[in-house]
Design an enzyme around this catalytic site. Structure first.
Site, PDB file in Angstrom:
ATOM      1  N   ASP A  92     142.706 -32.441 -52.817  1.00 53.13           N
ATOM      2  CA  ASP A  92     142.284 -33.760 -52.335  1.00 53.13           C
ATOM      3  C   ASP A  92     143.554 -34.587 -52.168  1.00 53.13           C
ATOM      4  O   ASP A  92     144.172 -35.029 -53.139  1.00 53.13           O
ATOM      5  CB  ASP A  92     141.330 -34.424 -53.335  1.00 53.13           C
ATOM      6  CG  ASP A  92     140.779 -35.719 -52.781  1.00 53.13           C
ATOM      7  OD1 ASP A  92     141.299 -36.190 -51.746  1.00 53.13           O
ATOM      8  OD2 ASP A  92     139.840 -36.265 -53.375  1.00 53.13           O
ATOM      9  N   TYR A 196     143.431 -56.304 -42.782  1.00 53.91           N
ATOM     10  CA  TYR A 196     143.320 -54.848 -42.592  1.00 53.91           C
ATOM     11  C   TYR A 196     142.670 -54.519 -41.244  1.00 53.91           C
ATOM     12  O   TYR A 196     141.662 -55.106 -40.870  1.00 53.91           O
ATOM     13  CB  TYR A 196     142.466 -54.235 -43.709  1.00 53.91           C
ATOM     14  CG  TYR A 196     142.202 -52.746 -43.542  1.00 53.91           C
ATOM     15  CD1 TYR A 196     143.180 -51.807 -43.860  1.00 53.91           C
ATOM     16  CD2 TYR A 196     140.976 -52.281 -43.063  1.00 53.91           C
ATOM     17  CE1 TYR A 196     142.948 -50.446 -43.708  1.00 53.91           C
ATOM     18  CE2 TYR A 196     140.726 -50.918 -42.915  1.00 53.91           C
ATOM     19  CZ  TYR A 196     141.716 -50.003 -43.241  1.00 53.91           C
ATOM     20  OH  TYR A 196     141.494 -48.652 -43.088  1.00 53.91           O
TER      21      TYR A 196
HETATM   22  N1  NAP Z   1     141.007 -34.751 -32.940  1.00 51.73           N
HETATM   23  C1  NAP Z   1     141.899 -35.475 -32.274  1.00 51.73           C
HETATM   24  O1  NAP Z   1     141.677 -35.864 -31.107  1.00 51.73           O
HETATM   25  C2  NAP Z   1     143.211 -35.826 -32.894  1.00 51.73           C
HETATM   26  C3  NAP Z   1     144.129 -36.580 -32.136  1.00 51.73           C
HETATM   27  C4  NAP Z   1     145.337 -36.909 -32.708  1.00 51.73           C
HETATM   28  C5  NAP Z   1     145.656 -36.491 -33.976  1.00 51.73           C
HETATM   29  N2  NAP Z   1     144.750 -35.775 -34.708  1.00 51.73           N
HETATM   30  C6  NAP Z   1     145.130 -35.378 -36.073  1.00 51.73           C
HETATM   31  O2  NAP Z   1     144.809 -34.019 -36.253  1.00 51.73           O
HETATM   32  C7  NAP Z   1     144.510 -33.771 -37.637  1.00 51.73           C
HETATM   33  C8  NAP Z   1     143.234 -32.953 -37.762  1.00 51.73           C
HETATM   34  O3  NAP Z   1     142.163 -33.714 -37.280  1.00 51.73           O
HETATM   35  P1  NAP Z   1     140.828 -33.089 -36.716  1.00 51.73           P
HETATM   36  O4  NAP Z   1     140.591 -33.743 -35.401  1.00 51.73           O
HETATM   37  O5  NAP Z   1     140.829 -31.612 -36.807  1.00 51.73           O
HETATM   38  O6  NAP Z   1     139.758 -33.742 -37.727  1.00 51.73           O
HETATM   39  P2  NAP Z   1     138.717 -33.106 -38.778  1.00 51.73           P
HETATM   40  O7  NAP Z   1     137.954 -31.993 -38.159  1.00 51.73           O
HETATM   41  O8  NAP Z   1     137.987 -34.266 -39.353  1.00 51.73           O
HETATM   42  O9  NAP Z   1     139.696 -32.465 -39.838  1.00 51.73           O
HETATM   43  C9  NAP Z   1     140.329 -33.217 -40.814  1.00 51.73           C
HETATM   44  C10 NAP Z   1     140.294 -32.424 -42.086  1.00 51.73           C
HETATM   45  O10 NAP Z   1     140.983 -33.191 -43.080  1.00 51.73           O
HETATM   46  C11 NAP Z   1     140.223 -33.082 -44.258  1.00 51.73           C
HETATM   47  N3  NAP Z   1     140.473 -34.185 -45.177  1.00 51.73           N
HETATM   48  C12 NAP Z   1     140.179 -35.489 -45.020  1.00 51.73           C
HETATM   49  N4  NAP Z   1     140.517 -36.176 -46.117  1.00 51.73           N
HETATM   50  C13 NAP Z   1     141.037 -35.276 -46.988  1.00 51.73           C
HETATM   51  C14 NAP Z   1     141.545 -35.359 -48.305  1.00 51.73           C
HETATM   52  N5  NAP Z   1     141.584 -36.514 -48.973  1.00 51.73           N
HETATM   53  N6  NAP Z   1     141.992 -34.221 -48.883  1.00 51.73           N
HETATM   54  C15 NAP Z   1     141.952 -33.049 -48.245  1.00 51.73           C
HETATM   55  N7  NAP Z   1     141.452 -32.905 -47.024  1.00 51.73           N
HETATM   56  C16 NAP Z   1     141.013 -34.000 -46.389  1.00 51.73           C
HETATM   57  C17 NAP Z   1     138.789 -33.099 -43.795  1.00 51.73           C
HETATM   58  O11 NAP Z   1     137.953 -32.626 -44.820  1.00 51.73           O
HETATM   59  P3  NAP Z   1     136.471 -33.238 -45.070  1.00 51.73           P
HETATM   60  O12 NAP Z   1     135.592 -32.498 -44.129  1.00 51.73           O
HETATM   61  O13 NAP Z   1     136.234 -32.971 -46.502  1.00 51.73           O
HETATM   62  O14 NAP Z   1     136.539 -34.704 -44.720  1.00 51.73           O
HETATM   63  C18 NAP Z   1     138.871 -32.178 -42.597  1.00 51.73           C
HETATM   64  O15 NAP Z   1     138.749 -30.830 -42.972  1.00 51.73           O
HETATM   65  C19 NAP Z   1     144.447 -35.145 -38.311  1.00 51.73           C
HETATM   66  O16 NAP Z   1     145.643 -35.378 -39.015  1.00 51.73           O
HETATM   67  C20 NAP Z   1     144.343 -36.122 -37.147  1.00 51.73           C
HETATM   68  O17 NAP Z   1     144.910 -37.386 -37.441  1.00 51.73           O
HETATM   69  C21 NAP Z   1     143.539 -35.424 -34.184  1.00 51.73           C
END
Ligand code: NAP
Length: 257
Positions: A92, A196
């Protein structure tokens, strides 16, 4: 990558573009000697990254806070590829205690560490403090990964030295890093509720991901360490990340119809 290339999928200098698949980009790569940690590897981009690394024979550690989801992700990977080497460890990122416990568990496995994919993240969530009293997006997206990276750095340096294989650290940032508070990162008011903005707080955490990668890269190069550090904007992809934005959810859902 320019906007035109992004929307048309036109390949760039590497020969790949936004229309290229992970299979195409990694074709011919044998990663059997590599161990990778993927934070947030149970969903979205992290799961796809874990899948492709496992397909190329890397040993993948899915680091996730939701063990049920992570075990399901492991199952999905094994169903597609029964020889995949995938393990799950609890992490976490918004808890210093949990980050330290994760590193202890990983070190106890006595594995090398070649790749650290700092992928997990939260976006646009309402103001909330972590158990350590830090604003949640900054705690999760930046501080947790910053601490994790520091605690794993010796292991990565040793691996790079003893194997001769270049180590890689990748921070998943975002184009949203340009949308921060007036002065960039509000270092003196990180946790304040007043003023915020869920969007700007996300932007500042993603800017911190980039600054972290840049400075770590500079320091490792100066030390002569064989580890490359990069940050990346992955494009815009519909994943559970959008869950706190009714606006983005409505756009993506109407796109699907
Ligand atoms: N998707 C986009 O368009 C996009 C664009 C730009 C950048 N990004 C970046 O890409 C990365 C991945 O995003 P994604 O789109 O694949 O989103 P996602 O499917 O929501 O994946 C994020 C992951 O992070 C985990 N997470 C959140 N809080 C956490 C914590 N405290 N400890 C451990 N794990 C945690 C989530 O787990 P839970 O399921 O438990 O919440 C989830 O597995 C992120 O850093 C995001 O900022 C994404």
């Amino acid at each position: 990558m320019g906007f035109f290339s992004l929307v048309t999928g036109r390949p760039g200098a590497s020969g790949f573009g936004s229309a290229s698949t992970a299979e195409q980009v990694t074709e011919g790569i044998d990663a059997k000697n590599l161990t990778a940690i993927v934070t947030g590897g149970a969903s979205g981009i992290g799961l796809e990254t874990a899948k492709i690394l496992a397909l190329r024979r890397a040993h993948v550690i899915i680091a996730a806070r939701n063990i049920g989801a992570a075990n399901k992700a492991k199952q999905i990977i094994l169903e597609e590829n029964e020889k995949a080497r995938v393990d799950v460890l609890i992490l976490d990122l918004c808890s210093v205690k949990s980050v330290r416990a994760f590193v202890d568990s990983f070190i106890a496995l006595d594995l090398p560490l070649n790749l650290l994919i700092n992928n997990a993240g939260v976006m646009f969530c309402p103001h909330r403090l972590s158990e350590d009293g830090i604003e949640m997006q900054f705690a999760t997206n930046h501080l947790g990964h910053f601490l994790l990276t520091n605690l794993l750095l010796e292991k990565m340096k040793n691996t790079a030295k003893t194997t001769g294989i270049e180590g890689r650290i990748v921070n998943l940032s975002s184009i949203a890093h340009v949308h921060t508070y007036g002065n960039g990162i509000r270092f003196d008011r990180i946790n304040e509720r007043s003023g915020y903005s869920d969007k700007r707080a996300y932007g500042q955490s993603k800017l911190a991901n980039i600054l972290h990668a840049n400075e770590l890269s500079r320091r490792l190069q100066a030390e002569g360490v064989n580890i490359t550090v990069n940050s990346v904007h992955p494009g815009i992809i519909m994943t559970p990340l959008m869950r706190h934005s009714a606006f983005l959810m409505s756009i993506f859902h109407s796109e699907k119809l």
